[in-house]
Enzyme design. Structure first.
Site, PDB file in Angstrom:
ATOM      1  N   HIS A   1       4.314  -4.555  10.776  1.00 55.60           N
ATOM      2  CA  HIS A   1       4.748  -3.889  12.019  1.00 55.60           C
ATOM      3  C   HIS A   1       4.826  -4.841  13.202  1.00 55.60           C
ATOM      4  O   HIS A   1       4.086  -5.822  13.268  1.00 55.60           O
ATOM      5  CB  HIS A   1       3.768  -2.760  12.401  1.00 55.60           C
ATOM      6  CG  HIS A   1       3.768  -1.618  11.447  1.00 55.60           C
ATOM      7  ND1 HIS A   1       4.591  -0.520  11.599  1.00 55.60           N
ATOM      8  CD2 HIS A   1       3.053  -1.392  10.319  1.00 55.60           C
ATOM      9  CE1 HIS A   1       4.374   0.334  10.606  1.00 55.60           C
ATOM     10  NE2 HIS A   1       3.445  -0.172   9.807  1.00 55.60           N
TER      11      HIS A   1
ATOM     12  N   ASP B   1      -0.282  -4.020   6.218  1.00 54.95           N
ATOM     13  CA  ASP B   1      -0.924  -3.409   7.386  1.00 54.95           C
ATOM     14  C   ASP B   1      -2.408  -3.781   7.472  1.00 54.95           C
ATOM     15  O   ASP B   1      -3.207  -3.023   8.017  1.00 54.95           O
ATOM     16  CB  ASP B   1      -0.778  -1.878   7.342  1.00 54.95           C
ATOM     17  CG  ASP B   1       0.634  -1.411   7.683  1.00 54.95           C
ATOM     18  OD1 ASP B   1       1.499  -2.269   7.951  1.00 54.95           O
ATOM     19  OD2 ASP B   1       0.866  -0.189   7.664  1.00 54.95           O
TER      20      ASP B   1
ATOM     21  N   HIS C   1       1.368   3.955   1.908  1.00 60.18           N
ATOM     22  CA  HIS C   1       1.916   4.734   3.029  1.00 60.18           C
ATOM     23  C   HIS C   1       3.445   4.841   2.938  1.00 60.18           C
ATOM     24  O   HIS C   1       4.124   3.905   2.528  1.00 60.18           O
ATOM     25  CB  HIS C   1       1.501   4.116   4.370  1.00 60.18           C
ATOM     26  CG  HIS C   1       0.070   4.407   4.732  1.00 60.18           C
ATOM     27  ND1 HIS C   1      -0.638   3.646   5.633  1.00 60.18           N
ATOM     28  CD2 HIS C   1      -0.771   5.389   4.307  1.00 60.18           C
ATOM     29  CE1 HIS C   1      -1.867   4.145   5.752  1.00 60.18           C
ATOM     30  NE2 HIS C   1      -1.970   5.197   4.953  1.00 60.18           N
TER      31      HIS C   1
ATOM     32  N   ASP D   1       5.813   4.773   5.080  1.00 62.01           N
ATOM     33  CA  ASP D   1       6.667   3.788   5.759  1.00 62.01           C
ATOM     34  C   ASP D   1       6.672   2.430   5.049  1.00 62.01           C
ATOM     35  O   ASP D   1       7.221   1.457   5.574  1.00 62.01           O
ATOM     36  CB  ASP D   1       6.261   3.631   7.237  1.00 62.01           C
ATOM     37  CG  ASP D   1       4.857   3.076   7.418  1.00 62.01           C
ATOM     38  OD1 ASP D   1       3.926   3.574   6.754  1.00 62.01           O
ATOM     39  OD2 ASP D   1       4.686   2.138   8.226  1.00 62.01           O
ATOM     40  N   HIS D   2       6.057   2.364   3.861  1.00 66.56           N
ATOM     41  CA  HIS D   2       6.101   1.128   3.072  1.00 66.56           C
ATOM     42  C   HIS D   2       6.703   1.357   1.692  1.00 66.56           C
ATOM     43  O   HIS D   2       6.989   0.399   0.984  1.00 66.56           O
ATOM     44  CB  HIS D   2       4.699   0.517   2.947  1.00 66.56           C
ATOM     45  CG  HIS D   2       4.160   0.087   4.279  1.00 66.56           C
ATOM     46  ND1 HIS D   2       4.114  -1.220   4.684  1.00 66.56           N
ATOM     47  CD2 HIS D   2       3.723   0.825   5.332  1.00 66.56           C
ATOM     48  CE1 HIS D   2       3.649  -1.278   5.930  1.00 66.56           C
ATOM     49  NE2 HIS D   2       3.403  -0.052   6.341  1.00 66.56           N
TER      50      HIS D   2
ATOM     51  N   HIS E   1       0.846  -1.203   0.000  1.00 65.98           N
ATOM     52  CA  HIS E   1       0.000   0.000   0.000  1.00 65.98           C
ATOM     53  C   HIS E   1       0.877   1.246   0.000  1.00 65.98           C
ATOM     54  O   HIS E   1       2.098   1.158   0.139  1.00 65.98           O
ATOM     55  CB  HIS E   1      -0.987  -0.006   1.167  1.00 65.98           C
ATOM     56  CG  HIS E   1      -0.379   0.115   2.535  1.00 65.98           C
ATOM     57  ND1 HIS E   1       0.433  -0.852   3.076  1.00 65.98           N
ATOM     58  CD2 HIS E   1      -0.475   1.080   3.476  1.00 65.98           C
ATOM     59  CE1 HIS E   1       0.805  -0.482   4.296  1.00 65.98           C
ATOM     60  NE2 HIS E   1       0.279   0.701   4.559  1.00 65.98           N
TER      61      HIS E   1
ATOM     62  N   HIS F   1      -7.450  -0.412   5.748  1.00 62.57           N
ATOM     63  CA  HIS F   1      -6.356   0.450   6.201  1.00 62.57           C
ATOM     64  C   HIS F   1      -6.130   1.553   5.166  1.00 62.57           C
ATOM     65  O   HIS F   1      -6.096   2.740   5.485  1.00 62.57           O
ATOM     66  CB  HIS F   1      -5.114  -0.413   6.395  1.00 62.57           C
ATOM     67  CG  HIS F   1      -3.889   0.317   6.832  1.00 62.57           C
ATOM     68  ND1 HIS F   1      -3.758   0.871   8.079  1.00 62.57           N
ATOM     69  CD2 HIS F   1      -2.734   0.585   6.185  1.00 62.57           C
ATOM     70  CE1 HIS F   1      -2.569   1.444   8.183  1.00 62.57           C
ATOM     71  NE2 HIS F   1      -1.927   1.294   7.036  1.00 62.57           N
TER      72      HIS F   1
HETATM   73 FE    FE Z   1       2.664   0.853   8.091  1.00 60.95          FE
HETATM   74 ZN    ZN Z   2       0.151   1.676   6.576  1.00 60.43          ZN
END
Ligand code: FE
Ligand code: ZN
Length: 255
Positions: A171, A133, A58, A60-61, A56, A114
């Protein structure tokens, strides 16, 4: 065929996974939270990244995507529905798409909730799932874009996979998830055992990821709408499974 998997901690609490097929030398990476630890693990193992699988959009990915692609010229896979938000995708994927990685079947499960376009990578013959996530160990992703109904339907798809399926998520949130779960089902013996195991692992700085679908069905409150104890504690004895899930998500967001 032998698929060697290495889970790498990134940033504060993110994980990525490298998967290396020893017969062909091909290597995939799940998401790109941070290029540095991924590059150093690849160098240590002397592996060349050939595939990058994005779940996805985001930050942090995806924030290591560009660097990994420049360095290895790897092929980058990701969700069609987030192709306007992720720069550098080569292969766009939707629900039911299948492709081959080094002789392994990969099939795509869309799991909105998410984010609206989130996808999971399922390797059915290897009994492996990369859930990003969407499904966490003991928990599920926060609903940033989708509705509780979206997420419940997404989780229901993952719940239907074979129990022995091992899954890796994005995570390390397990301890907080399991402590929350204990408030809802304090008499669940599997959960009590799990809390003990998770505390020991975290105290030793060990990962609690991966887990299996079977373990989650026994202990993850977001998958336990059918539990009488959980329903009684929420005073939702006769509500729909989706309504029970919605309340569990709401309570977790508050605490
Ligand atoms: Fe994440
Ligand atoms: Zn995420």
């Amino acid at each position: 065929m032998t698929l060697e998997l290495i889970q790498i901690p990134c940033l504060t609490d993110n994980y990525t996974v490298l998967g290396h097929e020893t017969e062909t030398g091909e290597t995939f990476c799940i998401d790109a939270p941070d290029a540095r630890p991924i590059l150093s693990t690849l160098a240590e193992k002397n592996w060349k990244l050939t595939h990058l699988f994005i779940t996805h959009h985001h930050k942090d990915h995806v924030q290591g995507l560009d660097q990994l692609k420049k360095q290895f010229n790897c092929k980058v896979y990701g969700p069609t529905k987030e192709s306007d938000k992720i720069i550098g995708l080569d292969e766009l994927l939707i629900e039911g798409d299948t492709f081959n990685f080094a002789g392994h079947n990969v099939s795509i499960i869309e799991t909105p909730g998410h984010t609206l376009g989130h996808i999971c990578y399922h390797l059915p013959d290897d009994r492996l799932l990369f859930s990003g996530d969407t499904l966490f160990v003991g928990g599920c992703g926060r609903l940033f874009e989708g509705t509780p109904a979206d997420m419940w339907s997404s989780l229901s798809k993952l719940m239907a996979l074979p129990g022995e399926t091992t899954f890796y998520c994005g995570h390390e949130y397990t301890l907080s998830n399991v402590e929350f779960a204990m408030k809802l089902e304090p008499n669940n013996i599997d959960l009590q055992t799990r809390l003990h195991e998770v505390r020991e692992k975290r105290a030793a700085n060990q990962p609690t990821v991966p887990s299996t679908i079977e373990n989650e069905l026994k202990t993850n409150p977001f998958l336990r709408s059918s539990s009488q104890e959980l329903r009684a504690n929420l005073k939702l004895e006769t509500a729909s499974d989706e309504a029970v899930f919605t309340q569990v998500r709401h309570l977790k967001d508050q605490g």
